[in-house]
Design a protein around this motif. Structure first.
Motif, PDB file in Angstrom:
ATOM      1  N   ILE A 166       0.755  -1.615  -0.044  1.00 60.31           N
ATOM      2  CA  ILE A 166      -0.470  -0.374  -0.396  1.00 60.31           C
ATOM      3  C   ILE A 166       1.299   0.931  -0.014  1.00 60.31           C
ATOM      4  O   ILE A 166       0.513   2.301  -0.439  1.00 60.31           O
ATOM      5  CB  ILE A 166      -1.110   0.193   1.111  1.00 60.31           C
ATOM      6  N   LEU A 167       1.709   1.404   1.049  1.00 62.21           N
ATOM      7  CA  LEU A 167       3.005   1.989   0.742  1.00 62.21           C
ATOM      8  C   LEU A 167       3.549   3.074  -0.536  1.00 62.21           C
ATOM      9  O   LEU A 167       4.001   4.147  -0.961  1.00 62.21           O
ATOM     10  CB  LEU A 167       4.052   2.206   1.620  1.00 62.21           C
ATOM     11  N   THR A 168       3.605   1.047  -1.163  1.00 63.47           N
ATOM     12  CA  THR A 168       4.108   1.573  -2.665  1.00 63.47           C
ATOM     13  C   THR A 168       3.490   2.430  -3.299  1.00 63.47           C
ATOM     14  O   THR A 168       4.129   3.123  -4.331  1.00 63.47           O
ATOM     15  CB  THR A 168       5.144   0.258  -3.144  1.00 63.47           C
ATOM     16  N   ARG A 169       2.446   2.285  -3.506  1.00 60.72           N
ATOM     17  CA  ARG A 169       1.577   2.377  -4.594  1.00 60.72           C
ATOM     18  C   ARG A 169       1.122   3.925  -3.813  1.00 60.72           C
ATOM     19  O   ARG A 169       0.892   4.851  -4.523  1.00 60.72           O
ATOM     20  CB  ARG A 169      -0.258   1.332  -4.010  1.00 60.72           C
ATOM     21  N   LEU A 170       0.966   4.047  -2.503  1.00 60.22           N
ATOM     22  CA  LEU A 170       0.842   5.682  -2.829  1.00 60.22           C
ATOM     23  C   LEU A 170       1.768   6.158  -2.657  1.00 60.22           C
ATOM     24  O   LEU A 170       1.755   7.766  -3.141  1.00 60.22           O
ATOM     25  CB  LEU A 170       0.249   6.189  -0.705  1.00 60.22           C
ATOM     26  N   VAL A 177       0.932   6.929   6.934  1.00 54.84           N
ATOM     27  CA  VAL A 177       0.017   7.422   5.845  1.00 54.84           C
ATOM     28  C   VAL A 177      -1.293   9.119   6.247  1.00 54.84           C
ATOM     29  O   VAL A 177      -1.487   8.447   7.365  1.00 54.84           O
ATOM     30  CB  VAL A 177      -1.503   6.532   5.463  1.00 54.84           C
ATOM     31  N   ALA A 178      -1.293   9.458   5.452  1.00 59.45           N
ATOM     32  CA  ALA A 178      -2.421  10.649   5.753  1.00 59.45           C
ATOM     33  C   ALA A 178      -3.753  10.704   4.740  1.00 59.45           C
ATOM     34  O   ALA A 178      -3.361   9.940   3.912  1.00 59.45           O
ATOM     35  CB  ALA A 178      -2.596  12.217   6.209  1.00 59.45           C
ATOM     36  N   ARG A 179      -4.897  11.454   5.196  1.00 59.94           N
ATOM     37  CA  ARG A 179      -5.615  11.394   4.153  1.00 59.94           C
ATOM     38  C   ARG A 179      -6.565  13.011   4.534  1.00 59.94           C
ATOM     39  O   ARG A 179      -6.897  13.208   5.442  1.00 59.94           O
ATOM     40  CB  ARG A 179      -7.174  10.824   5.225  1.00 59.94           C
ATOM     41  N   ARG A 180      -7.244  13.182   3.344  1.00 53.27           N
ATOM     42  CA  ARG A 180      -7.306  14.256   2.588  1.00 53.27           C
ATOM     43  C   ARG A 180      -8.661  14.101   2.769  1.00 53.27           C
ATOM     44  O   ARG A 180      -9.408  13.385   2.282  1.00 53.27           O
ATOM     45  CB  ARG A 180      -7.354  15.648   2.264  1.00 53.27           C
TER      46      ARG A 180
END
Lengths: 117, 154
Positions: free
Chosen positions: A22-26, A60-63
């Protein structure tokens, strides 16, 4: 706490291969839960659970974008972790730098054929 | 040029490699002779190893005690499983902080690399959580420090 790096939880978060993916994708850009779920062939709740672990770890952060909640890498958290790892690496390198000196001071038992002093 | 690499492998391994100018026999000796170990296996600046027991025979004990000279200290205990002079050592170890950490099985290989040595140290932890905890507290312990390459993430 979201947005704050907790090393213990950060390293635990990284111990899971799906979360690393997931981190690699983000790293390529922000994505919604739906977009993240697709390539992993996982349900959205399962992905959301992984994202929560990554958010709690400060990685990870969200908006808010209307009804969407796109996720992105929390640059500060990733950078802090990278800095930490660089320090660890330096501490370990210090041992081996000392070992280089110890080895240089050791008497070699015998000089092998073709070797120069 | 950096001579050291550290990375995670699978869910439970940490692999460290380092090149040395000296041949394998010398590097092996520096890992098994207490008098030599006390000179380098010290971690952060200011720490010393007043107690170093290293009986480099299969089944025999390892005990390292470190101190910072200001009242802080910790120790490590372990046992040798296999020794193949001068190419390979397998041992288990645990840190006492003061409670013992889960066992870390370490295979250290010393391969000839030109006129020097390529050392490959492969640690195996019982599970992913233990490895995570080891990485997170590695600095404090000074020894089992590790480095994860966050490849493609930054």
């Amino acid at each position: 706490m979201s947005g704050t790096l907790n090393l213990d939880t950060a390293f635990s978060a990284l111990a899971d291969p799906t979360r690393r993916a997931i981190l690699t994708r983000l790293a390529k850009g922000e994505a919604t839960v739906m977009e993240l779920a697709k390539p992993f062939e996982m349900t959205q709740p399962a992905i959301s659970q992984h994202l929560k672990v990554l958010e709690d770890a400060g990685l990870v952060a969200r908006r808010v974008d209307g009804t969407k909640r796109p996720r992105r890498l929390a640059k500060a958290g990733i950078a802090a972790m990278d800095q930490w790892l660089a320090m660890l690496r330096k501490a370990l390198e210090k041992n081996y730098d000392r070992l280089d000196e110890v080895l240089a001071g050791m008497e070699q038992p015998k000089i092998k054929r073709g070797e120069k002093r | 040029m950096s001579k050291l690499t550290l990375k995670t492998e699978g869910n439970t391994h940490v692999v460290v490699t380092r090149r040395f100018a000296a041949p394998p026999a010398a590097v092996y000796r520096a890992h098994t002779d207490p008098k030599l170990i006390q000179k380098w296996l010290l971690g952060p600046e200011g720490w010393t190893m007043p107690v170093c027991i290293n009986d480099a025979r299969s089944g025999r004990k390892i005990r390292y005690e470190w101190t910072n000279g200001k009242g802080r200290g910790f120790h490590l205990t372990g046992e040798y499983l296999e020794l193949e002079p001068y190419s390979r050592i397998v041992h288990v170890e645990r840190m006492h902080l003061p409670d013992p950490t889960p066992e870390n099985q370490v295979e250290t290989r010393f391969d000839t690399d030109g006129t020097g040595t390529l050392m490959t140290m492969r640690m195996t932890l019982p599970d992913a959580q233990t490895r995570a905890a080891m990485l997170a507290t590695g600095m404090e312990r000074g020894m089992e420090a590790s480095y994860v390459r966050l490849e493609g993430m930054i």
